[in-house]
Design an enzyme around this catalytic site. Structure first.
Site, mmCIF file in Angstrom:
data_model
loop_
_atom_site.group_PDB
_atom_site.id
_atom_site.type_symbol
_atom_site.label_atom_id
_atom_site.label_comp_id
_atom_site.label_asym_id
_atom_site.label_seq_id
_atom_site.Cartn_x
_atom_site.Cartn_y
_atom_site.Cartn_z
ATOM 1 N N GLU A 23 19.705 -37.111 -71.209
ATOM 2 C CA GLU A 23 19.592 -35.555 -71.355
ATOM 3 C C GLU A 23 20.485 -35.391 -72.570
ATOM 4 O OE1 GLU A 23 20.750 -33.073 -68.325
ATOM 5 O OE2 GLU A 23 18.905 -33.585 -66.920
ATOM 6 N N HIS A 77 20.217 -27.819 -73.043
ATOM 7 C CA HIS A 77 20.026 -29.029 -72.639
ATOM 8 C C HIS A 77 18.659 -29.395 -72.338
ATOM 9 C CE1 HIS A 77 20.118 -27.541 -68.761
ATOM 10 N NE2 HIS A 77 19.793 -28.836 -68.210
ATOM 11 N N HIS A 79 15.579 -31.737 -70.160
ATOM 12 C CA HIS A 79 15.178 -32.206 -68.873
ATOM 13 C C HIS A 79 14.363 -33.290 -69.482
ATOM 14 C CE1 HIS A 79 16.494 -29.139 -65.681
ATOM 15 N NE2 HIS A 79 17.388 -29.446 -66.342
ATOM 16 N N ASP A 90 22.680 -28.100 -62.665
ATOM 17 C CA ASP A 90 22.655 -26.829 -63.756
ATOM 18 C C ASP A 90 23.457 -25.712 -63.166
ATOM 19 O OD1 ASP A 90 21.328 -28.920 -65.388
ATOM 20 O OD2 ASP A 90 19.311 -27.708 -65.043
#
Length: 132
Positions: A23, A77, A79, A90
């Site tokens: 990630e 961010h 995935h 998260d």
């Protein structure tokens, strides 16, 4: 709503692809809902299932944002294999109730999907993302 210029969107997606299979993460700075600058960060977890910014780096970037007259308006961010929707991890990291949590999925690397969420007290509300 969150407004992201196409160049910034491409910068974020490029960072996410560069960090793949882990990630990627970073900060979004701007005013109101308009992103004015993207700050790439290092995922110290180096994991395909989670991210964690180095606290010292995050503090440094936050100061840079403040000194430039902008505000931190988002945290992004990626995935790498799941949908662009906040995971339990998260949610545990959603400490800022006044920012957008932006997730880019690379489930299909040729068609990245970006979604943005407001997270308050564990409640998730999706917000519109406009690119252009």
């Amino acid at each position: 709503m969150l407004r992201i210029k196409k160049d910034f969107f491409e910068q974020i997606v490029g960072h996410c692809k560069q960090e793949f299979p882990n990630e990627a993460c970073g900060l979004l700075a701007g005013k109101d809902e308009n992103v004015a600058k993207v700050y790439l960060a290092i995922n110290v977890d180096k994991s395909p299932e989670s991210f964690l910014m180095d606290p010292k780096e995050q503090l440094k970037l936050t100061k840079e944002i403040r000194n430039s007259g902008l505000e931190m308006i988002g945290i992004y961010h990626s995935h790498v294999a799941s949908e662009a929707y906040p995971s339990e991890h998260d949610l545990r990291l959603a400490f800022y109730s006044d920012v957008s949590y932006v997730i880019i999925t690379l489930k299909d690397k040729n068609k990245p999907v970006i979604r943005s969420f407001n997270i308050k007290e564990g409640k998730i509300a999706e917000e519109e993302v406009r690119i252009g």
